[in-house]
Design an enzyme around this catalytic site. Structure first.
Site, PDB file in Angstrom:
ATOM      1  N   LEU A   5       0.721  -1.280   0.039  1.00  0.00           N
ATOM      2  CA  LEU A   5      -0.119   0.024   0.339  1.00  0.00           C
ATOM      3  C   LEU A   5       0.891   1.116   0.001  1.00  0.00           C
ATOM      4  CD1 LEU A   5      -2.982  -1.181   2.150  1.00  0.00           C
ATOM      5  CD2 LEU A   5      -2.584  -1.239  -0.417  1.00  0.00           C
ATOM      6  N   ASP A  63      -8.430   3.598   1.815  1.00  0.00           N
ATOM      7  CA  ASP A  63      -8.166   3.857   2.936  1.00  0.00           C
ATOM      8  C   ASP A  63      -6.505   3.532   3.426  1.00  0.00           C
ATOM      9  OD1 ASP A  63     -10.621   5.553   3.896  1.00  0.00           O
ATOM     10  OD2 ASP A  63     -11.285   3.567   3.394  1.00  0.00           O
ATOM     11  N   HIS A 110     -13.656  -6.904   2.616  1.00  0.00           N
ATOM     12  CA  HIS A 110     -12.191  -6.542   2.067  1.00  0.00           C
ATOM     13  C   HIS A 110     -11.399  -7.696   1.338  1.00  0.00           C
ATOM     14  CE1 HIS A 110      -8.162  -4.925   1.933  1.00  0.00           C
ATOM     15  NE2 HIS A 110      -7.700  -6.146   2.305  1.00  0.00           N
ATOM     16  N   GLU A 168      12.629  10.262   1.861  1.00  0.00           N
ATOM     17  CA  GLU A 168      13.494   9.039   0.898  1.00  0.00           C
ATOM     18  C   GLU A 168      12.271   8.246   0.239  1.00  0.00           C
ATOM     19  OE1 GLU A 168      13.879   9.582   4.205  1.00  0.00           O
ATOM     20  OE2 GLU A 168      15.893  10.948   4.473  1.00  0.00           O
ATOM     21  N   PHE A 201      19.668   5.360   4.864  1.00  0.00           N
ATOM     22  CA  PHE A 201      18.400   5.891   4.613  1.00  0.00           C
ATOM     23  C   PHE A 201      17.776   4.979   3.682  1.00  0.00           C
ATOM     24  CE2 PHE A 201      20.175   9.962   6.434  1.00  0.00           C
ATOM     25  CZ  PHE A 201      19.937   9.822   7.783  1.00  0.00           C
ATOM     26  N   HIS A 218      28.121   7.343   2.023  1.00  0.00           N
ATOM     27  CA  HIS A 218      28.406   7.194   3.493  1.00  0.00           C
ATOM     28  C   HIS A 218      28.032   5.738   3.786  1.00  0.00           C
ATOM     29  CE1 HIS A 218      28.265  11.590   2.923  1.00  0.00           C
ATOM     30  NE2 HIS A 218      28.442  11.712   4.238  1.00  0.00           N
ATOM     31  N   HIS A 228      24.330   5.906  11.763  1.00  0.00           N
ATOM     32  CA  HIS A 228      24.625   6.166  10.593  1.00  0.00           C
ATOM     33  C   HIS A 228      25.747   5.603   9.513  1.00  0.00           C
ATOM     34  CE1 HIS A 228      22.218   9.519  11.432  1.00  0.00           C
ATOM     35  NE2 HIS A 228      22.349  10.073  10.358  1.00  0.00           N
ATOM     36  N   ARG A 266      32.344   7.937   1.874  1.00  0.00           N
ATOM     37  CA  ARG A 266      32.301   9.368   2.290  1.00  0.00           C
ATOM     38  C   ARG A 266      33.831   9.729   2.580  1.00  0.00           C
ATOM     39  NH1 ARG A 266      31.254  12.150   8.383  1.00  0.00           N
ATOM     40  NH2 ARG A 266      30.995  14.253   7.674  1.00  0.00           N
TER      41      ARG A 266
END
Lengths: 666, 666
Positions: free
Chosen positions: B126, B162, B266, B414, B440, B464, B476, B523
């Protein structure tokens, strides 16, 4: 709204904020790395919060009824560290401030979960922190309902930047927080209208006030450089029954003339020249890392008041009914109630006695039913897949009007579920579980990562695990997910072969305290394979010999997981009939198998046997267990829409293929 | 708003919709599987769209200027199949309707990208479809700007339930579509107030009209069972310069009394009894799969009108300036312009000549700069990481007022970027690339999956890439991502070791038409390792011998990727100095290496040498290349915050460790 950066305010608040600013910029210059924009821009907000609103005792950071504060814009971590230092958290002493971003320090680049240091959750990936905060606020209401106002009655604050609000997860949790009327949740939005790319109007047109109000929030706007105004707004927010968002208009990088109100402030390098200029600009006469005692004293007041509140709270705890007290102590220690393992054992016995095929998710649903009865702090949810994941509404929903419910209607919001579960877990007092289809785990993948990184528990049941779902087709057939989940450090990925292993997986998931557990469930029915289940949790070994070779020394080892263990057992029959002594190893959890000693591993998967693995998923990672001479029977690409027995044949995942692969290698 | 299910409307529209309903329910009953709620509830909406609004020629499904229609609520796939069948798409003939959800059919459980069948994109998970639609609408405006109203001027429609609107990705793209004023985007919301779990008010409180208007959308509300009203609203929407959302109030499962307006509609099972009851209820006298000719005739009108429009369009194309025409044909065929590979070669030569260390992302940014000049259809974006990912604004932004821009300011969104890139790609005419930090990529992971599943191109640069980012810390530092990306079928994951390999990776990524490509960039600066770069794209082999063993037959093979190839080269020096002939293999892309023949693979990674792999990531998958006697030097868990050379030492990823591991195995 006009930014009144220099409006009159009690000078001590401004000086207290400047102390944060200079600690932050001095630490960033010393580290030669870090994001100055947020700590400089948000210092007045944080000062208002820590000095006027937040309930905490820095000498007892884990006081269960403390207010929670989540610094969601984690890149601006010096905002949090400088506040915690000034507020008197011993673990963030001046040495730690000076060791910002140095290997081994508590002051990492982004805040890392450490309750003793005052860091309530790990933040950095945008949107996670505010979503954790929503989970904390849910946890607070559930525990308040159970233990009463005297024991659990605290606010949850989150500091958010523009980035967090743009992420999709923000919309999910803003909607839920409003819908659930989490009135003790207060977000402070650092409204600086600037991101790393430049002015926010490059990418944002919506009015945040209307957005939040439309989601059932109370919204205020204040000058974010007027700490008294921020404090006053927090006081108003506390009086409103809705969750509150306070838009605090600030200038990013406030105080350093070169970068103030400029995109360079976000994460750009600053130098001693900048801090010198800021000292002149803000009339700050103190040397780097020098904080005068009167400022420490001003910062200390709130913590002293918190200590008194904590003492009063402790007296209330000490006066609790002994049974309630024992229960309170138990749940806050993260201990499961007596008898929970007996529930597991009984389920295993029942599964064996009934000996009927069950979908993996059906067995999981039965475990949830049984365990929810004996674990009152178990909270569950299944984003709009309650029926398909066999929740069957055993648990009443947690709603705005019933805080005693234990099933959360997340809506179609998987990412929110994952992050809110993490928030509930770090809050303490709850056992949080969530279920969705395995394909949708991608939507919440980063929340699994955060749980693994924080080494916190969390029970995730991912259902509809392979081509076995059949006709819904490849969009819903997760063929690459087992590999991608197994890649996470600290997480256990368990794929049970039958209802007995499912019960054992639940036992392991509830037992695992150092990371999350993902239990992978089939949609299609699975026969009971572990007839003599016994009381030992064999799944805890990660892999074990389910059927040893017969009529001679083992020549072939077939390895399966989940629904493909049955395929391996049938292949074994084919091979044994041909006089080839063949064992079947069920391997529900690679991580637990790797934790066994070498002798055990070699005994289960002897290198001198032909090894064939079968799993309705991609091969990645299997070479470790089959060796260079072994075979893998599984998926080479995505699935297809069709009846599932057809799919197994179409993709060649059959007992015949497994047996043939073994024979070819003998 | 009152639902006027039985209001007067031209009887042919109601009958046309009923034809969809009965085709859908008969197919679902025959398949014994499927979701009846959406096709029954949404049939009037789809009828309005296909008969009154949508521009299409069913005999030329790939007409480039057709309106695009995305059925985002993909579980209700029979809505789309029945409409396409009735509208005259040959590929969805009655045999296909009867083969719904059967292995090998074009009518899979969820719609699968197939332009010849009228299926513009794969939907089911979805939120993906509506987000793809936003990308299509961007593509339309960019191509319109370039080729003019006569050539590109179409609407993009999406049908949403929805569920799509609750997903976080919806918020991201609603915000962007409004911000970018995509006036030719029209969403039809099947507002049935019911999801699988029950009434939407269990999880939703926000007012959708206010939500969309606050994001710059034009909003209307109509009776979704009044096809003429829906058609009229579409006409109004076309006249508004904002993107439009039309809330169409419907009853889920309309027509089957047992399930109408019930959550069971549904995805619940329906039977012949239900279809019999529906035939009585809706007064439908026809047998299963029987559609009277007059209804086919009524459905055919729009397509005939579309054929005329297409002929007029073709005349305009034929009258184009020859140079424009050649360019139009080129971009719509997905062919890159002459000279693009020369740009790659020149970059490689320049990197070698300059011989200066460059961060991987810097080299990638330089490739983007160079290639953007020679590929005018290249569109890029980097969600709020433009500076960090070295975009440096070579490209003007695509904005509401400048449709000639080629850099999209996605904001911190993203997931939107990934799905919009997929939408641009399936639209045709553009080369879409996007960049963000590798951590990310989790937020947009499912969009990579959708691209891989659809086998469409897409160039993703993830920067990175490891502990080499240093002080930003473990949140990160992607240590598990290489494994999780390599798990995707059909995607190439390329991790270049230097600027030369980066240039080659770009060449491969632009060349790869059967799936997406993820280029993984560091990086930290990387030395040029491929001094004599040559014109051959060695990265295309997946792995190759970068430095052969010297002074004797090879005894050790060191394998590295990305920044760790330099570590392997230093380890080789240590081993060679000890008289151990050692080769270094650079292995930027596993998928491409697997595509080489056995002889090549054995020559690059001889089994009779000691093999040691080094990669600043988890081990998962490496055993395939190092064998049971080999060693892996990498990460065993998450990273840490600190200076990156400190981190490499701390985690033991050093030339000395690699050399020692090799020696220990000799």
């Amino acid at each position: 709204m006009k930014v009144q950066s220099e409006t009159a305010q009690a000078p001590d608040l401004r000086a207290m904020a400047h102390a944060m600013r200079f600690l932050s910029m001095d630490a960033i210059v010393r580290a030669e790395d870090g994001h100055p924009g947020t700590p400089l821009g948000g210092a007045d907000i944080a000062t208002a919060l820590f000095s006027q609103a937040l309930k905490y005792d820095p000498k007892v950071p884990d006081w269960p009824d403390r207010d929670r504060f989540v610094h969601s814009a984690g890149h601006g971590s010096m905002l949090l560290y400088s506040a915690l230092h000034l507020a008197g958290y011993d673990k963030i002493d001046m040495a730690q401030i000076k060791a910002f971003r140095v290997l081994g320090s508590h002051t990492a680049g982004h805040p890392e979960f450490d309750i003793q240091a005052g860091i309530e959750t790990t933040t950095g990936p945008l949107g996670q922190g505010i979503a954790n905060a929503v989970g904390m606020a849910v946890a607070e209401r559930i525990l308040n309902h159970r233990f009463g106002d005297g024991i659990v009655d605290h606010y949850t604050y989150a500091y958010t930047g523009d980035g967090c609000l743009m992420e999709g997860i923000a919309a999910e949790v803003i909607a839920l927080a409003g819908h659930l009327k989490l009135g003790k949740l207060i977000w402070l939005w650092d409204d600086n209208q600037m991101t790393d790319d430049g002015p926010t109007d490059q990418a944002v047109s919506e009015n945040q006030q209307i957005r939040f109000e439309n989601n059932g929030w109370h919204v205020q706007s204040v000058d974010g450089h007027d700490a008294q105004a921020v404090a006053a707004a927090i006081a108003v927010a506390k009086g409103d029954p809705r969750p509150s968002m306070i838009a605090c208009r600030t200038l990013i990088g406030f105080g350093i003339p070169r970068i103030q109100n400029d995109r360079a402030a976000h994460g750009g390098k600053i130098t001693k020249q900048d801090t010198d200029a800021a000292r002149a600009n803000l009339e700050w006469p103190y040397a780097p890392f020098e904080i005068p005692q009167h400022i420490y004293d001003a910062w200390g007041v709130a913590g002293q008041s918190g200590a008194k509140a904590r003492a009063a709270w402790q007296a209330r705890v000490d006066a609790m009914d002994p049974q309630d007290r024992a229960e309170w102590d138990r749940v806050m220690a993260g201990k499961l109630p007596e008898g929970w393992q007996q529930t597991i054992r009984e389920a295993k016995q029942r599964f064996v006695a009934e000996n009927t095929p069950r979908p993996g998710i059906q067995a999981s649903g039965e475990m949830l039913s049984a365990l929810a009865e004996c674990i009152p702090e178990l909270i569950s949810g299944a984003p709009d897949l309650e029926a398909a994941t066999k929740h069957k509404r055993q648990l009443a929903p947690f709603t705005a009007s019933d805080r005693g419910g234990r099933y959360i209607h997340y809506g179609v919001r998987e990412h929110a579920m994952g992050a809110m579960m993490n928030g509930m877990t770090v809050h303490g007092g709850l056992v949080s579980m969530g279920t969705t289809f395995l394909v949708f785990s991608d939507y919440m993948r980063h929340t699994l990562r955060m749980a693994a990184l924080m080494r916190i528990p969390g029970l995730f049941v991912f259902s509809h695990d392979s081509i076995g779902i059949g006709k819904n087709g490849p969009t819903h057939q997760p063929v690459e997910y087992l590999a991608s989940l197994r890649a996470f450090p600290n997480m256990w990925t368990i794929r049970p072969a039958d209802a007995v292993e499912m019960a054992e997986a639940w036992e392991l998931g509830l037992h695992h305290r150092e990371g999350p557990t993902a239990i992978i469930a089939s949609r299609q029915p699975l026969d009971v394979l572990r007839g003599g289940a016994g009381s030992e949790n064999r799944t805890a070994r990660g892999a074990y010999v389910l059927a040893e070779a017969a009529d001679g020394a083992r020549r072939v080892t077939l390895i399966g997981t989940g629904s493909e263990v049955a395929v391996a057992l049938k292949a074994r029959e084919v091979l044994q009939a041909k006089g080839i002594p063949t064992a079947v190893v069920s391997m529900p959890c690679w991580e637990l198998f790797e934790a066994q000693d070498r002798a055990y591993r070699d005994a289960v998967l002897p290198a001198n046997t032909v090894r064939v693995a079968v799993e309705a998923a991609v091969r990645l990672g299997w070479d470790r267990y089959i060796g260079p001479e072994g075979a893998f029977i599984g998926m080479e690409g995505f699935g297809a829409s069709g009846d599932y027995p057809d799919l197994y044949r179409h993709f060649g995942i059959t007992p015949e293929a497994v047996a043939a692969a073994a024979e070819a290698r003998l």
